[in-house]
Write a protein that holds these residues in place. Structure first.
Motif, PDB file in Angstrom:
ATOM      1  N   LYS A 148       0.786  -1.245  -0.024  1.00  0.00           N
ATOM      2  CA  LYS A 148      -0.041  -0.048  -0.016  1.00  0.00           C
ATOM      3  C   LYS A 148       0.903   1.242  -0.081  1.00  0.00           C
ATOM      4  O   LYS A 148       1.674   1.423   0.829  1.00  0.00           O
ATOM      5  CB  LYS A 148      -0.769  -0.029   1.465  1.00  0.00           C
ATOM      6  N   LEU A 149       0.991   2.019  -1.167  1.00  0.00           N
ATOM      7  CA  LEU A 149       1.768   3.357  -1.169  1.00  0.00           C
ATOM      8  C   LEU A 149       1.243   4.392  -0.456  1.00  0.00           C
ATOM      9  O   LEU A 149       1.919   5.221  -0.005  1.00  0.00           O
ATOM     10  CB  LEU A 149       2.060   3.570  -2.645  1.00  0.00           C
ATOM     11  N   ARG A 150      -0.088   4.393  -0.461  1.00  0.00           N
ATOM     12  CA  ARG A 150      -0.777   5.662   0.220  1.00  0.00           C
ATOM     13  C   ARG A 150      -0.446   6.877  -0.122  1.00  0.00           C
ATOM     14  O   ARG A 150      -0.001   7.888   0.455  1.00  0.00           O
ATOM     15  CB  ARG A 150      -0.712   5.621   1.826  1.00  0.00           C
ATOM     16  N   VAL A 151      -0.578   7.000  -1.546  1.00  0.00           N
ATOM     17  CA  VAL A 151      -0.065   8.320  -2.337  1.00  0.00           C
ATOM     18  C   VAL A 151      -0.743   9.555  -1.658  1.00  0.00           C
ATOM     19  O   VAL A 151      -0.165  10.621  -1.573  1.00  0.00           O
ATOM     20  CB  VAL A 151      -0.020   8.060  -3.818  1.00  0.00           C
ATOM     21  N   LYS A 152      -1.948   9.318  -1.736  1.00  0.00           N
ATOM     22  CA  LYS A 152      -3.030  10.442  -1.272  1.00  0.00           C
ATOM     23  C   LYS A 152      -2.366  10.961   0.225  1.00  0.00           C
ATOM     24  O   LYS A 152      -2.166  12.246   0.031  1.00  0.00           O
ATOM     25  CB  LYS A 152      -4.363  10.148  -1.185  1.00  0.00           C
ATOM     26  N   GLU A 153      -2.037  10.237   1.054  1.00  0.00           N
ATOM     27  CA  GLU A 153      -1.699  10.859   2.450  1.00  0.00           C
ATOM     28  C   GLU A 153      -0.015  11.442   2.075  1.00  0.00           C
ATOM     29  O   GLU A 153       0.047  12.337   2.815  1.00  0.00           O
ATOM     30  CB  GLU A 153      -1.566   9.416   3.465  1.00  0.00           C
ATOM     31  N   ARG A 154       0.651  10.774   1.411  1.00  0.00           N
ATOM     32  CA  ARG A 154       1.819  11.130   0.939  1.00  0.00           C
ATOM     33  C   ARG A 154       1.856  12.836   0.394  1.00  0.00           C
ATOM     34  O   ARG A 154       2.742  13.481   0.901  1.00  0.00           O
ATOM     35  CB  ARG A 154       2.702  10.223   0.241  1.00  0.00           C
ATOM     36  N   TRP A 155       0.801  12.745  -0.647  1.00  0.00           N
ATOM     37  CA  TRP A 155       1.004  13.999  -1.226  1.00  0.00           C
ATOM     38  C   TRP A 155       0.448  15.175  -0.405  1.00  0.00           C
ATOM     39  O   TRP A 155       0.946  16.313  -0.369  1.00  0.00           O
ATOM     40  CB  TRP A 155      -0.078  13.791  -2.410  1.00  0.00           C
ATOM     41  N   GLN A 156      -0.579  14.814   0.521  1.00  0.00           N
ATOM     42  CA  GLN A 156      -0.753  15.682   1.629  1.00  0.00           C
ATOM     43  C   GLN A 156       0.006  16.265   2.393  1.00  0.00           C
ATOM     44  O   GLN A 156      -0.225  17.336   2.674  1.00  0.00           O
ATOM     45  CB  GLN A 156      -2.379  15.326   2.118  1.00  0.00           C
ATOM     46  N   LEU A 200      10.924  14.952  -3.422  1.00  0.00           N
ATOM     47  CA  LEU A 200      10.942  13.451  -3.430  1.00  0.00           C
ATOM     48  C   LEU A 200      11.450  12.748  -2.118  1.00  0.00           C
ATOM     49  O   LEU A 200      10.844  11.792  -1.915  1.00  0.00           O
ATOM     50  CB  LEU A 200      11.855  13.041  -4.669  1.00  0.00           C
ATOM     51  N   LEU A 211       8.425  12.927  -0.085  1.00  0.00           N
ATOM     52  CA  LEU A 211       7.337  12.152  -0.469  1.00  0.00           C
ATOM     53  C   LEU A 211       7.622  10.631  -0.281  1.00  0.00           C
ATOM     54  O   LEU A 211       6.795   9.862   0.109  1.00  0.00           O
ATOM     55  CB  LEU A 211       7.292  12.402  -2.123  1.00  0.00           C
ATOM     56  N   PHE A 212       8.820  10.138  -0.278  1.00  0.00           N
ATOM     57  CA  PHE A 212       9.301   8.579  -0.192  1.00  0.00           C
ATOM     58  C   PHE A 212       9.629   8.347   1.351  1.00  0.00           C
ATOM     59  O   PHE A 212       9.814   7.260   1.744  1.00  0.00           O
ATOM     60  CB  PHE A 212      10.070   8.201  -1.130  1.00  0.00           C
TER      61      PHE A 212
END
Length: 102
Positions: free
Chosen positions: A3-11, A91, A94-95
């Motif tokens: 699960k990358l959870r991109v939405k949470e990372r972007w927020q 970046l 983000l990671f």
């Protein structure tokens, strides 16, 4: 499953409008410099004028023309360096793991 959870990372990045404008302006300047270098390296007539406006000698030597284009590319690095620094910092943020403190 991963699960990358991109939405949470972007927020979490919280990129504000001024950062976006700065990155956009730096990107436009890099693009314009690269376009100017291309136009300098591929002149319509095969020769370029070395100097401002209508002054200066005309050169048809490919080495001189390539040197002038390379100078413009090197000038574009002045705009690309801060842009790459900003993007690199984004970046890294983000990671970064979501459970670690900012």
């Amino acid at each position: 499953m991963l699960k990358l959870r991109v939405k949470e990372r972007w927020q979490r990045l919280q990129i504000n409008g001024s950062d976006q404008v700065v990155m956009l302006l730096l990107s436009v300047m890099v693009g314009l410099c690269i376009a100017a270098a291309y136009w300098t390296a591929h002149p319509k007539s095969g020769c370029i004028r070395l100097g401002r406006g209508n002054s200066g000698p005309i050169s048809c030597d490919p080495q001189v023309i390539a040197g002038e284009a390379m100078n413009i590319v090197l000038f574009s690095l002045l705009f690309a360096a801060p842009l790459l620094y900003i993007l690199g910092r984004l970046l890294v943020q983000l990671f970064r793991p979501l459970n670690s403190p900012p």
